[in-house]
Design an enzyme around this catalytic site. Structure first.
Site, PDB file in Angstrom:
ATOM      1  N   CYS A 167       0.866  -1.184   0.000  1.00 22.40           N
ATOM      2  CA  CYS A 167       0.000   0.000   0.000  1.00 22.40           C
ATOM      3  C   CYS A 167       0.900   1.231   0.000  1.00 22.40           C
ATOM      4  O   CYS A 167       2.086   1.129  -0.301  1.00 22.40           O
ATOM      5  CB  CYS A 167      -0.988  -0.014   1.169  1.00 22.40           C
ATOM      6  SG  CYS A 167      -0.286   0.223   2.819  1.00 22.40           S
ATOM      7  N   ARG A 222      -3.322  -0.620   5.321  1.00 22.16           N
ATOM      8  CA  ARG A 222      -3.916  -1.704   4.539  1.00 22.16           C
ATOM      9  C   ARG A 222      -2.998  -2.903   4.369  1.00 22.16           C
ATOM     10  O   ARG A 222      -3.413  -4.046   4.608  1.00 22.16           O
ATOM     11  CB  ARG A 222      -4.338  -1.176   3.157  1.00 22.16           C
ATOM     12  CG  ARG A 222      -5.428  -0.121   3.243  1.00 22.16           C
ATOM     13  CD  ARG A 222      -5.667   0.536   1.909  1.00 22.16           C
ATOM     14  NE  ARG A 222      -4.530   1.388   1.551  1.00 22.16           N
ATOM     15  CZ  ARG A 222      -4.393   2.004   0.381  1.00 22.16           C
ATOM     16  NH1 ARG A 222      -5.309   1.859  -0.562  1.00 22.16           N
ATOM     17  NH2 ARG A 222      -3.346   2.765   0.137  1.00 22.16           N
ATOM     18  N   ASP A 228      -8.126   3.743   1.341  1.00 21.95           N
ATOM     19  CA  ASP A 228      -7.151   4.025   2.392  1.00 21.95           C
ATOM     20  C   ASP A 228      -7.891   4.599   3.597  1.00 21.95           C
ATOM     21  O   ASP A 228      -8.472   5.682   3.509  1.00 21.95           O
ATOM     22  CB  ASP A 228      -6.111   5.020   1.886  1.00 21.95           C
ATOM     23  CG  ASP A 228      -4.931   5.171   2.835  1.00 21.95           C
ATOM     24  OD1 ASP A 228      -5.066   4.800   4.030  1.00 21.95           O
ATOM     25  OD2 ASP A 228      -3.881   5.660   2.390  1.00 21.95           O
TER      26      ASP A 228
END
Length: 155
Positions: A9, A15, A123
């Protein structure tokens, strides 16, 4: 030699640490190694976001010992599979690929659930705790399918 998978990520604190912990919990540890990294280097050496740690803990996973890493071109040689969380991560990672074979290793994680739709894992960093919970659910579903495929292919 284990099959090596890296989750990617932006900062490697929200994440991808969740994705790493979730997928690792579904694969035999003697056959698979799961790691994570970020396309940015701000959080290298740091633990995941406390909200990611809390979300994982609610589901019986401990990701608190993970340390942030920065994705670089050597990862293409080191890892067999590279799963990114969103289109921006995909572009950043594939821009480092030196060969077509390297580029082919890179996949959006939610392609497992929504093939061909280019769906991003949002996100959750600037949001509330419920965003982390939603990300967990998405990744849990995607990694169910991914783990099944990987086990079938490499067993």
């Amino acid at each position: 030699m284990p099959v090596k998978i890296v989750m990617v990520c932006l900062g490697n604190i929200c994440r991808s640490p969740l994705a790493e912990g979730i997928l690792a919990s579904k694969l035999p540890k003697d056959k698979f190694l799961v790691d994570s990294a970020g396309t940015g280097s701000w959080h290298v050496g740091k633990n995941p976001d406390s909200r990611s740690i809390a979300t994982a803990k609610k589901h019986g996973l401990n990701i608190s010992n993970q340390k942030g890493k920065h994705f670089n071109a050597t990862f293409f040689e080191e890892f067999d599979y590279i799963y990114v969380m969103d289109g921006s991560n995909y572009d950043d990672v594939t821009s480092l690929a030196k060969t077509e074979a390297h580029k082919e290793k890179v996949k959006l994680i939610l392609e497992e659930l929504f093939p061909g739709d280019n769906v991003d894992v949002p996100d959750p960093y600037y949001g509330l705790q419920n965003g982390f919970d939603m990300v967990y659910e998405m990744l849990d579903e995607a990694t169910d399918l991914l783990a099944k495929k990987l086990i079938e292919k490499h067993s």
